[in-house]
Design a protein around this motif. Sequence first.
Motif, PDB file in Angstrom:
ATOM      1  N   ARG A  37       1.993  19.655 -18.466  1.00 53.77           N
ATOM      2  CA  ARG A  37       1.676  18.225 -18.358  1.00 53.77           C
ATOM      3  C   ARG A  37       0.280  17.913 -18.887  1.00 53.77           C
ATOM      4  N   SER A  42      -4.627   6.090 -16.384  1.00 54.47           N
ATOM      5  CA  SER A  42      -3.568   5.332 -15.721  1.00 54.47           C
ATOM      6  C   SER A  42      -4.155   4.021 -15.201  1.00 54.47           C
ATOM      7  N   GLN A  44      -2.704   1.849 -13.435  1.00 50.77           N
ATOM      8  CA  GLN A  44      -2.216   1.555 -12.088  1.00 50.77           C
ATOM      9  C   GLN A  44      -3.203   2.004 -11.021  1.00 50.77           C
ATOM     10  N   THR A  51       1.399  11.861 -15.179  1.00 50.51           N
ATOM     11  CA  THR A  51       2.743  11.326 -15.023  1.00 50.51           C
ATOM     12  C   THR A  51       3.400  11.103 -16.385  1.00 50.51           C
ATOM     13  N   ASP A  52       4.675  10.716 -16.349  1.00 53.26           N
ATOM     14  CA  ASP A  52       5.419  10.485 -17.590  1.00 53.26           C
ATOM     15  C   ASP A  52       5.240   9.081 -18.135  1.00 53.26           C
ATOM     16  N   ASP A  53       4.473   8.231 -17.471  1.00 49.02           N
ATOM     17  CA  ASP A  53       4.360   6.839 -17.893  1.00 49.02           C
ATOM     18  C   ASP A  53       3.158   6.572 -18.802  1.00 49.02           C
ATOM     19  N   ASP A  55       1.049   5.407 -21.796  1.00 45.45           N
ATOM     20  CA  ASP A  55       1.220   4.360 -22.793  1.00 45.45           C
ATOM     21  C   ASP A  55       1.443   5.006 -24.153  1.00 45.45           C
TER      22      ASP A  55
END
Length: 111
Positions: A37, A42, A44, A51-53, A55
Amino acid sequence: KPTRSPTRTPTREPTDQPSLSPTLMPTTPSPTTCEERKWHFSPQINGCANTDDMDPNDEMAFDSLADCCEAEFGSETCDSYDMCAPTAMPSVSPTTPSPTRCEEDRKWWFN
């Protein structure tokens, strides 16, 4: 991902018999291991996460949390979320005070 030689006449319903041979190349990739990973900014949590989110327009990915924090915030530490060791919310500072030492809180009650 399409196969190299698609079925010319696919069935409308599942068949009773299994395929004669398994798919040579699985269509679903293996999950990313924790070691693989990458860390990224992030929004958020206004910190770094693995994480996989990420951009898709963000080209900044880091091998370690410290590298991400240093590049994004100028410090080796920052708010973070590690999906390999998740917590309910990222911690900025401890919310539970340290325990009181026994010597400081000795109260004796006689019955």
